[in-house]
Design a protein around this motif. Structure first.
Motif, PDB file in Angstrom:
ATOM      1  N   UNK A 151      76.333  67.657  21.003  1.00  0.00           N
ATOM      2  CA  UNK A 151      75.692  66.343  21.034  1.00  0.00           C
ATOM      3  C   UNK A 151      76.693  65.217  20.778  1.00  0.00           C
ATOM      4  N   UNK A 152      77.716  65.493  19.985  1.00  0.00           N
ATOM      5  CA  UNK A 152      78.744  64.492  19.682  1.00  0.00           C
ATOM      6  C   UNK A 152      79.868  64.483  20.726  1.00  0.00           C
ATOM      7  N   UNK A 153      79.730  65.298  21.787  1.00  0.00           N
ATOM      8  CA  UNK A 153      80.762  65.396  22.825  1.00  0.00           C
ATOM      9  C   UNK A 153      82.115  65.780  22.226  1.00  0.00           C
ATOM     10  N   UNK A 154      82.057  66.608  21.201  1.00  0.00           N
ATOM     11  CA  UNK A 154      83.283  67.022  20.522  1.00  0.00           C
ATOM     12  C   UNK A 154      83.751  68.360  21.110  1.00  0.00           C
ATOM     13  N   UNK A 155      84.471  68.294  22.230  1.00  0.00           N
ATOM     14  CA  UNK A 155      84.884  69.493  22.946  1.00  0.00           C
ATOM     15  C   UNK A 155      85.808  70.374  22.118  1.00  0.00           C
ATOM     16  N   UNK A 156      86.734  69.759  21.380  1.00  0.00           N
ATOM     17  CA  UNK A 156      87.673  70.543  20.569  1.00  0.00           C
ATOM     18  C   UNK A 156      86.948  71.326  19.475  1.00  0.00           C
ATOM     19  N   UNK A 157      85.993  70.671  18.822  1.00  0.00           N
ATOM     20  CA  UNK A 157      85.223  71.362  17.780  1.00  0.00           C
ATOM     21  C   UNK A 157      84.389  72.480  18.399  1.00  0.00           C
ATOM     22  N   UNK A 158      83.818  72.215  19.581  1.00  0.00           N
ATOM     23  CA  UNK A 158      83.029  73.253  20.249  1.00  0.00           C
ATOM     24  C   UNK A 158      83.897  74.469  20.568  1.00  0.00           C
ATOM     25  N   UNK A 159      85.131  74.248  21.034  1.00  0.00           N
ATOM     26  CA  UNK A 159      86.010  75.366  21.370  1.00  0.00           C
ATOM     27  C   UNK A 159      86.349  76.200  20.137  1.00  0.00           C
ATOM     28  N   UNK A 160      86.514  75.533  18.997  1.00  0.00           N
ATOM     29  CA  UNK A 160      86.771  76.268  17.748  1.00  0.00           C
ATOM     30  C   UNK A 160      85.556  77.125  17.394  1.00  0.00           C
ATOM     31  N   UNK A 161      84.369  76.521  17.456  1.00  0.00           N
ATOM     32  CA  UNK A 161      83.137  77.249  17.144  1.00  0.00           C
ATOM     33  C   UNK A 161      82.912  78.397  18.129  1.00  0.00           C
ATOM     34  N   UNK A 162      83.106  78.114  19.398  1.00  0.00           N
ATOM     35  CA  UNK A 162      82.878  79.101  20.449  1.00  0.00           C
ATOM     36  C   UNK A 162      83.847  80.278  20.316  1.00  0.00           C
ATOM     37  N   UNK A 163      85.122  79.968  20.073  1.00  0.00           N
ATOM     38  CA  UNK A 163      86.115  81.027  19.905  1.00  0.00           C
ATOM     39  C   UNK A 163      85.835  81.880  18.691  1.00  0.00           C
ATOM     40  N   UNK A 164      85.394  81.243  17.626  1.00  0.00           N
ATOM     41  CA  UNK A 164      85.092  81.996  16.400  1.00  0.00           C
ATOM     42  C   UNK A 164      83.866  82.886  16.597  1.00  0.00           C
ATOM     43  N   UNK A 165      82.829  82.377  17.251  1.00  0.00           N
ATOM     44  CA  UNK A 165      81.618  83.160  17.499  1.00  0.00           C
ATOM     45  C   UNK A 165      81.922  84.397  18.328  1.00  0.00           C
ATOM     46  N   UNK A 166      82.814  84.275  19.299  1.00  0.00           N
ATOM     47  CA  UNK A 166      83.185  85.433  20.108  1.00  0.00           C
ATOM     48  C   UNK A 166      83.948  86.453  19.275  1.00  0.00           C
ATOM     49  N   UNK A 167      84.818  85.984  18.403  1.00  0.00           N
ATOM     50  CA  UNK A 167      85.640  86.902  17.610  1.00  0.00           C
ATOM     51  C   UNK A 167      84.830  87.660  16.568  1.00  0.00           C
ATOM     52  N   UNK A 168      83.790  87.045  16.041  1.00  0.00           N
ATOM     53  CA  UNK A 168      82.972  87.719  15.019  1.00  0.00           C
ATOM     54  C   UNK A 168      81.693  88.305  15.621  1.00  0.00           C
ATOM     55  N   UNK A 169      81.610  88.306  16.960  1.00  0.00           N
ATOM     56  CA  UNK A 169      80.472  88.889  17.674  1.00  0.00           C
ATOM     57  C   UNK A 169      79.135  88.275  17.235  1.00  0.00           C
ATOM     58  N   UNK A 170      79.093  86.955  17.209  1.00  0.00           N
ATOM     59  CA  UNK A 170      77.859  86.249  16.839  1.00  0.00           C
ATOM     60  C   UNK A 170      77.467  85.228  17.915  1.00  0.00           C
ATOM     61  N   UNK A 171      77.762  85.553  19.172  1.00  0.00           N
ATOM     62  CA  UNK A 171      77.442  84.621  20.257  1.00  0.00           C
ATOM     63  C   UNK A 171      75.931  84.427  20.419  1.00  0.00           C
ATOM     64  N   UNK A 172      75.127  85.270  19.768  1.00  0.00           N
ATOM     65  CA  UNK A 172      73.671  85.081  19.801  1.00  0.00           C
ATOM     66  C   UNK A 172      73.280  83.710  19.271  1.00  0.00           C
ATOM     67  N   UNK A 173      74.125  83.124  18.402  1.00  0.00           N
ATOM     68  CA  UNK A 173      73.851  81.794  17.847  1.00  0.00           C
ATOM     69  C   UNK A 173      73.741  80.761  18.970  1.00  0.00           C
ATOM     70  N   UNK A 174      74.455  80.994  20.074  1.00  0.00           N
ATOM     71  CA  UNK A 174      74.449  80.042  21.188  1.00  0.00           C
ATOM     72  C   UNK A 174      73.071  79.919  21.828  1.00  0.00           C
ATOM     73  N   UNK A 175      72.215  80.922  21.634  1.00  0.00           N
ATOM     74  CA  UNK A 175      70.870  80.893  22.215  1.00  0.00           C
ATOM     75  C   UNK A 175      69.825  80.300  21.274  1.00  0.00           C
ATOM     76  N   UNK A 176      70.219  79.926  20.074  1.00  0.00           N
ATOM     77  CA  UNK A 176      69.263  79.329  19.143  1.00  0.00           C
ATOM     78  C   UNK A 176      68.833  77.951  19.644  1.00  0.00           C
ATOM     79  N   UNK A 177      67.575  77.619  19.380  1.00  0.00           N
ATOM     80  CA  UNK A 177      67.010  76.368  19.882  1.00  0.00           C
ATOM     81  C   UNK A 177      66.807  75.366  18.755  1.00  0.00           C
ATOM     82  N   UNK A 178      66.945  74.089  19.116  1.00  0.00           N
ATOM     83  CA  UNK A 178      66.714  73.033  18.124  1.00  0.00           C
ATOM     84  C   UNK A 178      65.236  72.656  18.105  1.00  0.00           C
ATOM     85  N   UNK A 179      64.938  71.561  17.477  1.00  0.00           N
ATOM     86  CA  UNK A 179      63.549  71.131  17.297  1.00  0.00           C
ATOM     87  C   UNK A 179      62.838  70.898  18.632  1.00  0.00           C
TER      88      UNK A 179
END
Length: 441
Positions: A151-179
Motif C-alpha cells: 500500500x505504501x509502494x515500498x518495493x524494497x521493503x516488499x522484496x525483503x518481506x517476500x524473500x524472507x517468506x520464501x526462505x522460511x516457507x511461510x508464503x501462505x501469508x501472501x494469501x491473507x486478506x485484509x478488512x
C-alpha cells in the motif's frame, strides 16, 4: 513526573536514576499508576537516551509494553524519532516487543515496513530474523506487514518481506486478506505495481476474490496501468474457484478417504506406525545382510558325477553342488520361503512409512526419495546374493514384491495430486484452516 527524574533522563545518567530510586523506592511505581502512562521509559526512548532507557526497561520490564495516551509503546516512539540504536537495544532485551500493537494495531514491524530508507530496510530484516512470528500480526484493518509495504509502494521493503517468506516457507501469508478481503496481489493490481505483481505470480492465489467478488485480474483489467502481457500471465493462472462452504459440501476426495481409512490424522496412531514400521524395516534389511546359514566363502564349478568335492583346508564339510562366493548357502524351498517372507515384511514396512509420510506431502518428498532408493538397494542386494541356479525364478518373484510398494507409494501420491487440485481452488476468507489437509491458509 519528578523534575529530577526528567533531568536524569535528559543527561542519560544511570547513577542519578538509582540515587533517586534510593531516596524514593516507589518513584517508578507512581508514574505507572495511570491506565496509559507516559513512563520514564517512554520519555527516554523518545529522546534516544539509551542508557537510562535500558536501565528502566530492566528494572520495570512491564514499561516496555505499556502504551502512552497517544497509543504508542517505547519502541514505537524510538522508531518515530529514528533512534534506531535504542530500538535495537530494546529488541535485544525482548524480541517480542516487535509484536506490541500500538495505535490502530500497528506493530513496530508494520511501521518499518511502510518506511523507505536503508536504515529502515535493515531494521525490517533484523525484526523478521529476531521474531519470526511477528509477520503474523495484523493491524486493526487486518493488514499484514506485506499489505502495508504494498500500500505504501515500498518495493524494497516488499522484496525483503517476500524473500524472507520464501526462505522460511511461510508464503501462505501472501494469501491473507485484509478488512476488505484484499490480498497483497489485489492491492498491487489496484495500485498498478507490475513489479510486485510479477513477483507474486506463482506464490499467491490469483483466483482469490475480495469482498466485492473481484479477483486480482478483474481489478487489473480496469486499471490505468494496464499491461497486456502481465494480464495474460494472470489469466493463464486463473481457474474457477470454490467457496469454503462448497468445498465442505463435496464428497471426500480419494486422498481424504485414504487418510481416514488408515487413521493417519491421529498423531498417536501415526507415531506408532512409524516406530513399528522403522523397526521392521531395520530388522528385515539386517536379515538380508546376515541370512541364516550365511554365504559361501569360495566358488566351485560343477563336480564330477558320482564324486564329492571337498573344499581345501577342510576334512568334514562336503560340497555337493556348484556355487559362487558371496551366494546365500540356503537353497530350495528354504531359500524361497526366507526371501518371500523377509521381503514381504520389508516392503510392507517401507510402504507403511510412505503412507504415513504422505499426509505431510510435499514436505516429505525427500522421505519418498529415500524409501525408493532403499527399496531398490534391497532388491539389488537380493538379486546379487541369489544362487544362479535359482536366479530366474527368484528375480521374477522379487520383481513382483518390488512392484507392490512402488504401486503402494505411487497411487497415494496420485490421489494427493487430485486432492490438491481441488483444495487449491478453495477461496477461504478465514486465514487458517489447518484441519483440512493441503488447504491453503
Amino acid at each position: 513526573m519528578d523534575p529530577r527524574l526528567h533531568q536524569a533522563i535528559e543527561y542519560d545518567d544511570v547513577d542519578e536514576l538509582h540515587r533517586l530510586i534510593v531516596e524514593d523506592r516507589k518513584l517508578l511505581d507512581r508514574v505507572s499508576e495511570e491506565p496509559f502512562p507516559n513512563t520514564p521509559l517512554h520519555v527516554a526512548a523518545a529522546a534516544g537516551k539509551i542508557q537510562v532507557a535500558m536501565e528502566v526497561a530492566i528494572l520495570k520490564p512491564s514499561f516496555s509494553r505499556k502504551l502512552d495516551p497517544e497509543g504508542y509503546s517505547p519502541m514505537h516512539l524510538a522508531l518515530q524519532h529514528k533512534h534506531y540504536h535504542t530500538v535495537r537495544a530494546l529488541m535485544t532485551l525482548d524480541p517480542e516487543l516487535i509484536r506490541v500493537q500500538g495505535r490502530c494495531g500497528i506493530t513496530p514491524l508494520h511501521y518499518v515496513a511502510g518506511k523507505e530508507g536503508d536504515d529502515e530496510l535493515e531494521l525490517l530484516a533484523e525484526f523478521l530474523s529476531a521474531c519470526r512470528s511477528s509477520i503474523e500480526d495484523l493491524t486493526s484493518r487486518c493488514e499484514t506487514a506485506v499489505h502495508v509495504a504494498v500500500k505504501k509502494h515500498n518495493l524494497k521493503a516488499f522484496k525483503v518481506l517476500f524473500g524472507w517468506l520464501k526462505r522460511v516457507h511461510m508464503t501462505r501469508i501472501l494469501n491473507w486478506k485484509d478488512q476488505d478481503g484484499n490480498t497483497a496481489l489485489h492491492i498491487a493490481a489496484s495500485e498498478g505495481q507490475p513489479k510486485i505483481i510479477k513477483l507474486l505470480i506463482g506464490y499467491t492465489d490469483v483466483n482469490a476474490k475480495n469482498f466485492q467478488n473481484r479477483t486480482a485480474l478483474d481489478i487489473f483489467l480496469v486499471n490505468v496501468h494496464f499491461d497486456e502481457g502481465l494480464a495474460k500471465r494472470l489469466c493463464l493462472r486463473s481457474t474457477s474457484t470454490l467457496s469454503l462452504s462448497q468445498f465442505l459440501s463435496m464428497e471426500l476426495t480419494h486422498f481424504e478417504k485414504y487418510l481416514y481409512i488408515f487413521g493417519i490424522q491421529n498423531e498417536a496412531t501415526l507415531n506408532i506406525i512409524l516406530i513399528v514400521a522403522t523397526l521392521i524395516a531395520t530388522a528385515t534389511y539386517q536379515a538380508v545382510l546376515s541370512p541364516p546359514g550365511g554365504y559361501w566363502q569360495d566358488s566351485t564349478s560343477n563336480p564330477p558325477a558320482n564324486s564329492t568335492v571337498v573344499t581345501p583346508n577342510s576334512s568334514s564339510i562336503a560340497v555337493e553342488k556348484p556355487h559362487q562366493a558371496g551366494n546365500i548357502i540356503m537353497s530350495g524351498s528354504n531359500l524361497y520361503f526366507f526371501a518371500y517372507l523377509n521381503s514381504t515384511a520389508f516392503y510392507v514396512s517401507v510402504l507403511s512409512i510412505g503412507v504415513s509420510a504422505l499426509s505431510l506431502w510435499p514436505n516429505t518428498r525427500i522421505v519418498y526419495f529415500s524409501l525408493i532408493i532403499l527399496g531398490f538397494a534391497y532388491y539389488t542386494f537380493l538379486v546379487i546374493e541369489f544362487p544362479k541356479s535359482f536366479s530366474v525364478v527368484g528375480v521374477f518373484a522379487l520383481a513382483f514384491l518390488w512392484s507392490l510398494p512402488f504401486v503402494g507409494l505411487v497411487l497415494p501420491w496420485l490421489s494427493w495430486r487430485e486432492h490438491f487440485r481441488v483444495v487449491s481452488r478453495v477461496d477461504a476468507t478465514r486465514r487458517q484452516i489447518s484441519d483440512i489437509p493441503g488447504l491453503k491458509e
